[in-house]
Design a protein around this motif. Sequence first.
Motif, PDB file in Angstrom:
ATOM      1  N   ARG A  63       4.754   7.316   3.767  1.00 42.05           N
ATOM      2  CA  ARG A  63       3.509   6.552   3.632  1.00 42.05           C
ATOM      3  C   ARG A  63       3.058   6.459   2.177  1.00 42.05           C
ATOM      4  N   TYR A  64       3.214   7.530   1.435  1.00 41.90           N
ATOM      5  CA  TYR A  64       2.837   7.512   0.016  1.00 41.90           C
ATOM      6  C   TYR A  64       3.565   6.364  -0.689  1.00 41.90           C
ATOM      7  N   HIS A  65       4.876   6.335  -0.546  1.00 43.25           N
ATOM      8  CA  HIS A  65       5.653   5.296  -1.234  1.00 43.25           C
ATOM      9  C   HIS A  65       5.380   3.908  -0.661  1.00 43.25           C
ATOM     10  N   PHE A  66       5.256   3.816   0.654  1.00 44.18           N
ATOM     11  CA  PHE A  66       5.039   2.507   1.275  1.00 44.18           C
ATOM     12  C   PHE A  66       3.731   1.883   0.792  1.00 44.18           C
ATOM     13  N   TYR A  67       2.645   2.631   0.863  1.00 43.70           N
ATOM     14  CA  TYR A  67       1.345   2.075   0.496  1.00 43.70           C
ATOM     15  C   TYR A  67       1.183   1.883  -1.009  1.00 43.70           C
TER      16      TYR A  67
END
Length: 187
Positions: A63-67
Amino acid sequence: MSAAADFPGFEDAVLGAGLDPLVEALIERAGRAGIGDEGALQLILAARAQAPTHPAPLIAHYRYHFYARHLDEARAVALEAIALAARQLGLPADWRRLQPDTHWGPARLAELRQHAVAPRFYLFALKGYAYLSLRLGAADEGGAVLALLAQLDPTDSLGHRVLGTVLARAGRDVDYDEPDATPEAAP
């Protein structure tokens, strides 16, 4: 010792159970930081180091990288999620080696209909990987994952068919790829 025995409560762990409170605190602190905050990434990496087989730090990392729109990095983490879920399900770690007729079959389809967590986590990881592959211009890879998803989830219970429109637009996601609203200054 089998991988499934390494994490006997995998289904509950996907839902957040069994996480050491210190690791949970790291993830919570990272979640309160701004999107793309480098300090948040360090907290997440520390959480992953302390709980390397628990899915919660892996999900936070994705989620960190995706967002933050670090799509290459999110795609790499999605592959890790696929491999983690595959171990728990007794499937090949490399999704390309999965034979739906041999490895999946009616029993797994029945689990999906019953909303079993582990197979759904596996399919969601595949779906994320397919989406990111398409977004990054790897249409052949993304298309191959979509074809596999169609076999594993023929009723489209996870909504993977919508990614066909991303494939048709050559990986461009209209909602995600809106051009910058700031017009260039005229010379």
